[in-house]
Design a protein around this motif. Structure first.
Motif, short mmCIF file in Angstrom:
data_model
loop_
_atom_site.label_atom_id
_atom_site.label_comp_id
_atom_site.label_asym_id
_atom_site.label_seq_id
_atom_site.Cartn_x
_atom_site.Cartn_y
_atom_site.Cartn_z
N HIS A 43 0.83 -1.20 0.00
CA HIS A 43 0.00 0.00 0.00
C HIS A 43 0.87 1.25 0.00
CE1 HIS A 43 -2.60 3.10 1.98
NE2 HIS A 43 -3.39 2.69 1.01
N GLN A 44 1.90 1.29 0.85
CA GLN A 44 2.79 2.44 0.90
C GLN A 44 3.54 2.60 -0.42
OE1 GLN A 44 3.01 4.84 3.17
NE2 GLN A 44 4.49 5.85 1.83
N THR A 45 3.97 1.49 -1.02
CA THR A 45 4.66 1.53 -2.31
C THR A 45 3.75 2.08 -3.39
OG1 THR A 45 6.05 -0.33 -1.65
CG2 THR A 45 5.92 0.14 -4.01
N LEU A 46 2.48 1.70 -3.36
CA LEU A 46 1.52 2.22 -4.35
C LEU A 46 1.30 3.72 -4.17
CD1 LEU A 46 -1.09 -0.67 -4.45
CD2 LEU A 46 0.34 0.13 -6.34
N ILE A 47 1.22 4.16 -2.94
CA ILE A 47 1.06 5.60 -2.69
C ILE A 47 2.26 6.36 -3.27
CG2 ILE A 47 1.09 7.36 -0.86
CD1 ILE A 47 -0.62 5.40 0.82
N GLU A 48 3.47 5.83 -3.02
CA GLU A 48 4.68 6.47 -3.55
C GLU A 48 4.70 6.43 -5.07
OE1 GLU A 48 7.83 4.36 -1.60
OE2 GLU A 48 7.27 5.12 0.38
N PHE A 49 4.27 5.30 -5.65
CA PHE A 49 4.23 5.16 -7.10
C PHE A 49 3.29 6.18 -7.73
CE2 PHE A 49 2.01 3.30 -10.77
CZ PHE A 49 3.06 3.22 -11.66
N PHE A 50 2.09 6.29 -7.21
CA PHE A 50 1.12 7.23 -7.79
C PHE A 50 1.56 8.68 -7.58
CE2 PHE A 50 -1.88 3.55 -7.49
CZ PHE A 50 -2.05 3.41 -8.86
N SER A 51 2.22 8.95 -6.47
CA SER A 51 2.76 10.28 -6.25
C SER A 51 3.85 10.58 -7.28
CB SER A 51 3.32 10.38 -4.83
OG SER A 51 3.93 11.62 -4.64
N ALA A 52 4.71 9.61 -7.54
CA ALA A 52 5.77 9.79 -8.54
C ALA A 52 5.17 9.96 -9.93
CB ALA A 52 6.73 8.60 -8.52
N MET A 53 4.11 9.22 -10.24
CA MET A 53 3.45 9.35 -11.54
C MET A 53 2.85 10.75 -11.70
SD MET A 53 3.72 6.77 -13.54
CE MET A 53 2.41 7.12 -14.67
N LYS A 54 2.23 11.25 -10.65
CA LYS A 54 1.64 12.58 -10.69
C LYS A 54 2.72 13.63 -10.90
CE LYS A 54 -1.53 15.54 -8.14
NZ LYS A 54 -2.34 15.71 -6.94
#
Length: 105
Positions: A43-54
């Motif tokens: 879950h934390q990795t996904l949050i970081e991933f989507f933040s990086a994508m944004k």
């Protein structure tokens, strides 16, 4: 989990994924249902991933909006005067009629 995922459960139960997600949220609140450590980490990795994508999307949008009037390209003399060098054709293809490359003889 018998269905091994929300998508399979959706098909088996004939209900929407959002309904399943909502019910899972209610279970979490009522019964103390929690993610295991791997789930929390994912879950934390996904949050970081989507933040990086944004962030990536914002930066590429900024780059798209930059306007430059001039591009400087340097090359070795042998390439500039070689009629078999494909660089001129490649740049012409990329930039189309907007590119005015000097030809050296």
């Amino acid at each position: 989990m018998e269905a091994e995922g929300f998508h399979s459960a959706q098909e088996q139960l004939s209900i929407s994924t959002s309904t399943i997600s909502s019910n899972m949220g209610q279970l979490e609140v009522r019964g103390g249902f929690r993610l295991i450590q791997k789930g929390k980490s994912l879950h934390q990795t996904l949050i970081e991933f989507f933040s990086a994508m944004k962030n990536f999307q914002a930066k590429t949008e900024d780059l798209r909006n930059l306007q430059h009037d001039e591009v400087h390209l340097g090359m070795l003399d042998d390439l500039a005067t070689d009629d078999n060098c494909l660089l001129h054709a490649a740049l012409s293809w990329f930039y189309g009629p907007y590119l005015d490359l000097p030809r050296y003889a």
